[in-house]
Write a protein that holds these residues in place. Structure first.
Motif, PDB file in Angstrom:
ATOM      1  N   LEU A   1       7.574  -1.696   3.021  1.00 16.04           N
ATOM      2  CA  LEU A   1       7.614  -2.916   2.452  1.00 16.04           C
ATOM      3  C   LEU A   1       6.516  -3.933   2.960  1.00 16.04           C
ATOM      4  N   ALA A   2       6.193  -3.691   4.353  1.00 11.01           N
ATOM      5  CA  ALA A   2       5.226  -4.599   4.920  1.00 11.01           C
ATOM      6  C   ALA A   2       3.884  -4.083   4.549  1.00 11.01           C
ATOM      7  N   GLU A   3       3.580  -2.835   4.515  1.00 10.97           N
ATOM      8  CA  GLU A   3       2.495  -2.105   4.059  1.00 10.97           C
ATOM      9  C   GLU A   3       2.095  -2.379   2.576  1.00 10.97           C
ATOM     10  N   ALA A   4       3.021  -2.195   1.886  1.00  8.70           N
ATOM     11  CA  ALA A   4       2.906  -2.563   0.383  1.00  8.70           C
ATOM     12  C   ALA A   4       2.442  -4.121   0.174  1.00  8.70           C
ATOM     13  N   LEU A   5       3.102  -5.011   0.676  1.00 11.85           N
ATOM     14  CA  LEU A   5       2.874  -6.302   0.676  1.00 11.85           C
ATOM     15  C   LEU A   5       1.527  -6.800   1.124  1.00 11.85           C
ATOM     16  N   GLU A   6       1.069  -5.909   2.278  1.00 10.59           N
ATOM     17  CA  GLU A   6      -0.330  -6.216   2.635  1.00 10.59           C
ATOM     18  C   GLU A   6      -1.369  -5.766   1.890  1.00 10.59           C
ATOM     19  N   ARG A   7      -1.242  -4.455   1.146  1.00 16.66           N
ATOM     20  CA  ARG A   7      -2.303  -3.745   0.746  1.00 16.66           C
ATOM     21  C   ARG A   7      -2.043  -3.284  -0.687  1.00 16.66           C
ATOM     22  N   ALA A   8      -0.820  -3.433  -1.313  1.00 15.64           N
ATOM     23  CA  ALA A   8      -0.769  -2.994  -3.009  1.00 15.64           C
ATOM     24  C   ALA A   8       0.695  -3.647  -3.177  1.00 15.64           C
ATOM     25  N   PRO A   9       0.515  -4.903  -3.522  1.00 15.76           N
ATOM     26  CA  PRO A   9       1.697  -5.848  -3.857  1.00 15.76           C
ATOM     27  C   PRO A   9       2.222  -5.367  -5.289  1.00 15.76           C
ATOM     28  N   ASP A  10       1.485  -4.809  -6.011  1.00 15.02           N
ATOM     29  CA  ASP A  10       1.809  -4.342  -7.282  1.00 15.02           C
ATOM     30  C   ASP A  10       2.372  -2.958  -7.346  1.00 15.02           C
ATOM     31  N   ARG A  11       2.471  -2.233  -6.455  1.00 22.66           N
ATOM     32  CA  ARG A  11       3.079  -1.042  -6.186  1.00 22.66           C
ATOM     33  C   ARG A  11       4.715  -1.024  -6.618  1.00 22.66           C
ATOM     34  N   PRO A  12       5.010  -0.024  -7.678  1.00 23.44           N
ATOM     35  CA  PRO A  12       6.225  -0.157  -8.026  1.00 23.44           C
ATOM     36  C   PRO A  12       7.481  -0.124  -6.832  1.00 23.44           C
ATOM     37  N   VAL A  13       8.281  -1.052  -6.840  1.00 21.86           N
ATOM     38  CA  VAL A  13       9.222  -0.929  -5.597  1.00 21.86           C
ATOM     39  C   VAL A  13       9.971   0.279  -5.700  1.00 21.86           C
ATOM     40  N   ARG A  14      10.358   1.177  -6.859  1.00 20.31           N
ATOM     41  CA  ARG A  14      11.204   2.031  -6.644  1.00 20.31           C
ATOM     42  C   ARG A  14      10.276   3.278  -5.708  1.00 20.31           C
ATOM     43  N   GLU A  15       9.046   3.109  -5.545  1.00 22.98           N
ATOM     44  CA  GLU A  15       8.195   4.133  -4.939  1.00 22.98           C
ATOM     45  C   GLU A  15       8.406   4.034  -3.311  1.00 22.98           C
ATOM     46  N   LEU A  16       8.990   2.816  -2.844  1.00 22.36           N
ATOM     47  CA  LEU A  16       9.254   2.722  -1.390  1.00 22.36           C
ATOM     48  C   LEU A  16      10.142   3.868  -0.850  1.00 22.36           C
ATOM     49  N   ASP A  17       9.391   4.594   0.113  1.00 27.36           N
ATOM     50  CA  ASP A  17      10.362   5.561   0.546  1.00 27.36           C
ATOM     51  C   ASP A  17      11.150   5.319   1.747  1.00 27.36           C
ATOM     52  N   ILE A  18      12.199   6.230   1.974  1.00 24.40           N
ATOM     53  CA  ILE A  18      13.156   5.562   2.999  1.00 24.40           C
ATOM     54  C   ILE A  18      13.244   6.749   4.096  1.00 24.40           C
ATOM     55  N   LEU A  19      12.708   7.808   4.013  1.00 25.07           N
ATOM     56  CA  LEU A  19      12.641   8.746   4.840  1.00 25.07           C
ATOM     57  C   LEU A  19      11.569   8.814   5.986  1.00 25.07           C
ATOM     58  N   PRO A  20      11.889   8.650   7.332  1.00 24.24           N
ATOM     59  CA  PRO A  20      10.895   8.517   8.384  1.00 24.24           C
ATOM     60  C   PRO A  20      10.499  10.063   8.512  1.00 24.24           C
ATOM     61  N   ALA A  21       9.015  10.029   8.889  1.00 29.67           N
ATOM     62  CA  ALA A  21       8.383  11.314   8.863  1.00 29.67           C
ATOM     63  C   ALA A  21       8.980  12.604   9.680  1.00 29.67           C
ATOM     64  N   ALA A  22       9.634  12.307  10.694  1.00 28.48           N
ATOM     65  CA  ALA A  22      10.448  13.194  11.485  1.00 28.48           C
ATOM     66  C   ALA A  22      11.664  13.970  10.598  1.00 28.48           C
ATOM     67  N   GLU A  23      12.161  12.932   9.779  1.00 28.70           N
ATOM     68  CA  GLU A  23      13.556  13.538   9.003  1.00 28.70           C
ATOM     69  C   GLU A  23      12.697  14.438   7.686  1.00 28.70           C
ATOM     70  N   ARG A  24      11.731  13.801   7.036  1.00 31.35           N
ATOM     71  CA  ARG A  24      11.005  14.374   6.194  1.00 31.35           C
ATOM     72  C   ARG A  24      10.533  15.839   6.174  1.00 31.35           C
ATOM     73  N   THR A  25       9.891  16.036   7.523  1.00 37.91           N
ATOM     74  CA  THR A  25       9.597  17.129   8.058  1.00 37.91           C
ATOM     75  C   THR A  25      10.741  18.211   8.188  1.00 37.91           C
TER      76      THR A  25
END
Length: 319
Positions: free
Chosen positions: A269-293
């Motif tokens: 959320l912080a990254e999106a607000l800083e760089r891409a505030p129009d990014r669809p909110v549904r695209e925010l991911d919840i999986l940390p890199a380690a769990e995704r791997t």
């Protein structure tokens, strides 16, 4: 804190200096008479009328037994993340609580498979509780539903919508949860939601979590625990200049994993607000890199050596 201050005064022989206590009955009157029940009903019906299924992250719907099967995890968020979130809240003119509510709604959405989510939020209960409410002892808090949609709306717009929804909810902080649930399309006795967010403001001394540094000489801290009837509870600990997370989840869901999901969404959320505030909110991911791997790669490492030069029917014959 008020109670401890009064206890210190009594132990110090200064009980006569204490002001007359505020009667709890004032809150009861305010809760019953402050806002017309029809106004409560109109507000919650407009928010919940089209919600006809419970929001149940991980399929959890109730705490069974005495709550002893609840796991708890705590973590402090990195200071850099805390600073970034507070900066974005200031820039947008919203509360940090609004950012955290939006982040939690994405955790709830991804873990329940829904884009329209409802979860409980704990209200302070003293905003509209009358004069002297800041000094009155007693349980003022109330739990009420908040509904958020995780769709194609941009993250910045979603933050502002969340802030507006929470601001509207404050005017109804003494409404009955039963009334709010009746305004939804979820038929009783099914619960409207099973997840809870508690955004609470703590003093820096509370970071130690021991309760010993309260000036009560001769008093020994033995310990304590808190439990709710909600199978999934996340508390955001706001210490003013630091942020922490406390998750309480019924087993077998890992409380530490839930903290990890929340931290990762806050970072996104912080990254999106800083760089891409129009990014669809549904695209925010919840999986940390380690769990995704782990989920996508480790669990899919199924390669095994076998006599590949032989035909399939020969392998069956051999077995």
């Amino acid at each position: 804190e008020v109670m401890h201050a009064e206890v210190r005064a009594v132990l110090g022989g200064q009980a006569h200096e204490l002001a007359a206590p505020q009667p709890f009955r004032n809150l009861v009157a305010q809760a019953r008479l402050g806002v017309d029940a029809k106004a409560h009903e109109e507000f919650f019906r407009s928010m919940l009328a089209d919600i006809d299924e419970p929001t149940m992250p991980f399929g959890l719907n109730e705490v069974r037994g005495d709550g002893s099967g609840v796991g708890e995890a705590r973590r402090m968020l990195p200071q850099a993340l805390n600073d970034r979130l507070r900066e974005q809240a200031r820039r947008l003119g919203v509360s940090l609580a609004s950012l955290c509510h939006l982040a939690w709604s994405q955790v709830v959405a991804r873990s329940s498979g829904r884009e329209q989510v409802v979860f409980g939020t704990v209200l302070f209960g003293r905003m509209h509780a009358g004069a002297g409410a800041d000094r009155a002892l007693g349980l003022f808090i109330n739990t009420l539903p908040v509904r958020l949609d995780l769709d194609g709306t941009g993250v910045a717009a979603s933050v502002r919508t969340t802030h507006a929804r929470l601001s509207e909810l404050l005017a109804h902080e003494h409404a009955s949860l039963a009334l709010a649930q009746r305004c939804s399309g979820v038929a009783a006795p099914a619960p409207l939601f099973s997840a809870l967010l508690n955004y609470r403001h703590n003093t820096p001394a509370a970071m130690a979590g021991s309760g010993t540094d309260d000036g009560l000489s001769g008093v020994e801290w033995l310990g304590g625990e808190e439990r709710t009837n909600y199978p999934l509870t996340l508390s955001v600990e706001d210490y003013g200049e630091a942020l922490g997370l406390t998750a309480q989840v019924v087993e077998p869901v890992s409380a530490d994993r839930v903290c990890g999901y929340m931290q990762h969404v806050l970072e996104q959320l912080a990254e999106a607000l800083e760089r891409a505030p129009d990014r669809p909110v549904r695209e925010l991911d919840i999986l940390p890199a380690a769990e995704r791997t782990y989920l996508l790669e480790d669990l899919n490492r199924t390669a095994a050596a076998y006599p590949s030069q032989r035909c399939v029917h020969e392998l069956f014959e051999a077995q």
